[in-house]
Design a protein around this motif. Structure first.
Motif, PDB file in Angstrom:
ATOM      1  N   MET A   1      11.147  -4.896   3.959  1.00 13.47           N
ATOM      2  CA  MET A   1      10.343  -5.217   2.808  1.00 13.47           C
ATOM      3  C   MET A   1      10.779  -4.295   1.665  1.00 13.47           C
ATOM      4  O   MET A   1      10.955  -3.099   1.846  1.00 13.47           O
ATOM      5  N   LYS A   2      10.926  -4.899   0.498  1.00 20.02           N
ATOM      6  CA  LYS A   2      11.299  -4.137  -0.689  1.00 20.02           C
ATOM      7  C   LYS A   2      10.120  -4.126  -1.651  1.00 20.02           C
ATOM      8  O   LYS A   2       9.281  -5.009  -1.622  1.00 20.02           O
ATOM      9  N   TRP A   3      10.109  -3.129  -2.516  1.00 23.23           N
ATOM     10  CA  TRP A   3       9.005  -2.961  -3.465  1.00 23.23           C
ATOM     11  C   TRP A   3       9.542  -3.025  -4.880  1.00 23.23           C
ATOM     12  O   TRP A   3      10.513  -2.348  -5.224  1.00 23.23           O
ATOM     13  N   TYR A   4       8.910  -3.827  -5.702  1.00 20.73           N
ATOM     14  CA  TYR A   4       9.267  -3.976  -7.102  1.00 20.73           C
ATOM     15  C   TYR A   4       9.023  -2.645  -7.806  1.00 20.73           C
ATOM     16  O   TYR A   4       7.983  -2.013  -7.611  1.00 20.73           O
ATOM     17  N   LYS A   5       9.969  -2.207  -8.627  1.00 24.87           N
ATOM     18  CA  LYS A   5       9.826  -0.875  -9.238  1.00 24.87           C
ATOM     19  C   LYS A   5       8.688  -0.813 -10.260  1.00 24.87           C
ATOM     20  O   LYS A   5       8.112   0.238 -10.475  1.00 24.87           O
ATOM     21  N   ASN A   6       8.343  -1.934 -10.883  1.00 22.11           N
ATOM     22  CA  ASN A   6       7.217  -1.994 -11.828  1.00 22.11           C
ATOM     23  C   ASN A   6       6.047  -2.725 -11.175  1.00 22.11           C
ATOM     24  O   ASN A   6       5.520  -3.682 -11.725  1.00 22.11           O
ATOM     25  N   LEU A   7       5.650  -2.263 -10.012  1.00 19.62           N
ATOM     26  CA  LEU A   7       4.643  -2.912  -9.186  1.00 19.62           C
ATOM     27  C   LEU A   7       3.353  -3.191  -9.963  1.00 19.62           C
ATOM     28  O   LEU A   7       2.840  -2.318 -10.667  1.00 19.62           O
ATOM     29  N   TYR A   8       2.858  -4.420  -9.849  1.00 21.62           N
ATOM     30  CA  TYR A   8       1.570  -4.801 -10.429  1.00 21.62           C
ATOM     31  C   TYR A   8       0.488  -4.414  -9.420  1.00 21.62           C
ATOM     32  O   TYR A   8       0.605  -4.724  -8.236  1.00 21.62           O
ATOM     33  N   VAL A   9      -0.558  -3.760  -9.900  1.00 21.28           N
ATOM     34  CA  VAL A   9      -1.606  -3.268  -9.003  1.00 21.28           C
ATOM     35  C   VAL A   9      -2.963  -3.708  -9.534  1.00 21.28           C
ATOM     36  O   VAL A   9      -3.260  -3.548 -10.724  1.00 21.28           O
ATOM     37  N   GLY A  10      -3.783  -4.253  -8.641  1.00 20.40           N
ATOM     38  CA  GLY A  10      -5.130  -4.672  -9.013  1.00 20.40           C
ATOM     39  C   GLY A  10      -6.012  -3.486  -9.360  1.00 20.40           C
ATOM     40  O   GLY A  10      -5.809  -2.378  -8.850  1.00 20.40           O
ATOM     41  N   LYS A  25       3.247  -0.221   4.560  1.00 13.69           N
ATOM     42  CA  LYS A  25       4.557   0.119   5.133  1.00 13.69           C
ATOM     43  C   LYS A  25       4.459   0.510   6.597  1.00 13.69           C
ATOM     44  O   LYS A  25       5.402   0.303   7.361  1.00 13.69           O
ATOM     45  N   HIS A  26       3.338   1.094   7.006  1.00  9.78           N
ATOM     46  CA  HIS A  26       3.174   1.583   8.372  1.00  9.78           C
ATOM     47  C   HIS A  26       2.285   0.689   9.239  1.00  9.78           C
ATOM     48  O   HIS A  26       1.823   1.111  10.293  1.00  9.78           O
ATOM     49  N   ASN A  27       2.069  -0.550   8.794  1.00  9.43           N
ATOM     50  CA  ASN A  27       1.286  -1.538   9.548  1.00  9.43           C
ATOM     51  C   ASN A  27      -0.108  -1.052   9.921  1.00  9.43           C
ATOM     52  O   ASN A  27      -0.633  -1.406  10.977  1.00  9.43           O
ATOM     53  N   ALA A  28      -0.703  -0.246   9.074  1.00  8.09           N
ATOM     54  CA  ALA A  28      -2.085   0.172   9.301  1.00  8.09           C
ATOM     55  C   ALA A  28      -2.994  -0.975   8.852  1.00  8.09           C
ATOM     56  O   ALA A  28      -2.651  -1.724   7.934  1.00  8.09           O
ATOM     57  N   LEU A  54       1.236  -9.457   7.578  1.00  4.21           N
ATOM     58  CA  LEU A  54       2.408  -8.593   7.646  1.00  4.21           C
ATOM     59  C   LEU A  54       2.422  -7.719   8.894  1.00  4.21           C
ATOM     60  O   LEU A  54       3.466  -7.215   9.291  1.00  4.21           O
ATOM     61  N   MET A  55       1.262  -7.542   9.513  1.00  7.46           N
ATOM     62  CA  MET A  55       1.175  -6.717  10.725  1.00  7.46           C
ATOM     63  C   MET A  55       1.746  -7.417  11.954  1.00  7.46           C
ATOM     64  O   MET A  55       2.044  -6.774  12.946  1.00  7.46           O
ATOM     65  N   GLN A  56       1.910  -8.729  11.888  1.00 10.37           N
ATOM     66  CA  GLN A  56       2.446  -9.476  13.022  1.00 10.37           C
ATOM     67  C   GLN A  56       3.930  -9.154  13.197  1.00 10.37           C
ATOM     68  O   GLN A  56       4.692  -9.160  12.231  1.00 10.37           O
ATOM     69  N   LYS A  57       4.325  -8.888  14.415  1.00 10.61           N
ATOM     70  CA  LYS A  57       5.717  -8.520  14.683  1.00 10.61           C
ATOM     71  C   LYS A  57       6.694  -9.622  14.291  1.00 10.61           C
ATOM     72  O   LYS A  57       7.791  -9.350  13.845  1.00 10.61           O
ATOM     73  N   ALA A  58       6.285 -10.857  14.463  1.00  6.86           N
ATOM     74  CA  ALA A  58       7.200 -11.976  14.208  1.00  6.86           C
ATOM     75  C   ALA A  58       7.244 -12.393  12.739  1.00  6.86           C
ATOM     76  O   ALA A  58       8.028 -13.260  12.366  1.00  6.86           O
ATOM     77  N   ASP A  62      11.454  -8.946   6.326  1.00 12.38           N
ATOM     78  CA  ASP A  62      12.689  -8.250   5.939  1.00 12.38           C
ATOM     79  C   ASP A  62      13.127  -8.578   4.519  1.00 12.38           C
ATOM     80  O   ASP A  62      13.598  -7.713   3.795  1.00 12.38           O
ATOM     81  N   LYS A  63      12.975  -9.830   4.116  1.00 12.07           N
ATOM     82  CA  LYS A  63      13.471 -10.270   2.811  1.00 12.07           C
ATOM     83  C   LYS A  63      12.392 -10.326   1.735  1.00 12.07           C
ATOM     84  O   LYS A  63      12.649 -10.780   0.636  1.00 12.07           O
TER      85      LYS A  63
END
Length: 105
Positions: A1-10, A25-28, A54-58, A62-63
């Motif tokens: 998973m990639k993160w946009y550098k100018n991330l929009y945040v609520g 990132k850590h599946n918490a 996103l917590m599901q292994k399958a 990645d993209k």
């Protein structure tokens, strides 16, 4: 998973942005939190995905390019609207992908 550098945040998670990103990132467990990503289907503008998916292994994360994060579904819809409005205002079109990619370069 990639993160946009100018991330929009609520607004509801603005004050805890780093903690939310770390948890994603850590599946918490993050109930009622959503990420906004570039679309998986080229006919769509953006995708809104619950972080529980996103917590599901399958899950094919990645993209994924995360464009924004929101504290609940309504906030994710509002953030998506803001992104589309900004794109249209700046370019006169609604090609969100090209607009956001151009900002990242």
């Amino acid at each position: 998973m990639k993160w946009y550098k100018n991330l929009y945040v609520g607004e509801s998670i603005e004050h805890k942005k780093k903690k939310v990103i770390w948890k994603i990132k850590h599946n918490a467990g993050m109930l009622n939190t959503y990420v906004i990503t570039f679309p998986s289907n080229p006919d769509n503008l953006l995708d809104i995905i619950p972080t529980t998916d996103l917590m599901q292994k399958a899950y094919p994360k990645d993209k994924l390019m995360v464009i924004g994060i929101a504290g609940d579904y309504d906030e994710a819809l509002e953030l998506t609207r803001q992104i589309v409005d900004e794109t249209y205002h700046e370019t006169g079109r609604v090609n969100v992908y090209n607009y956001l990619k151009s900002l990242e370069e």
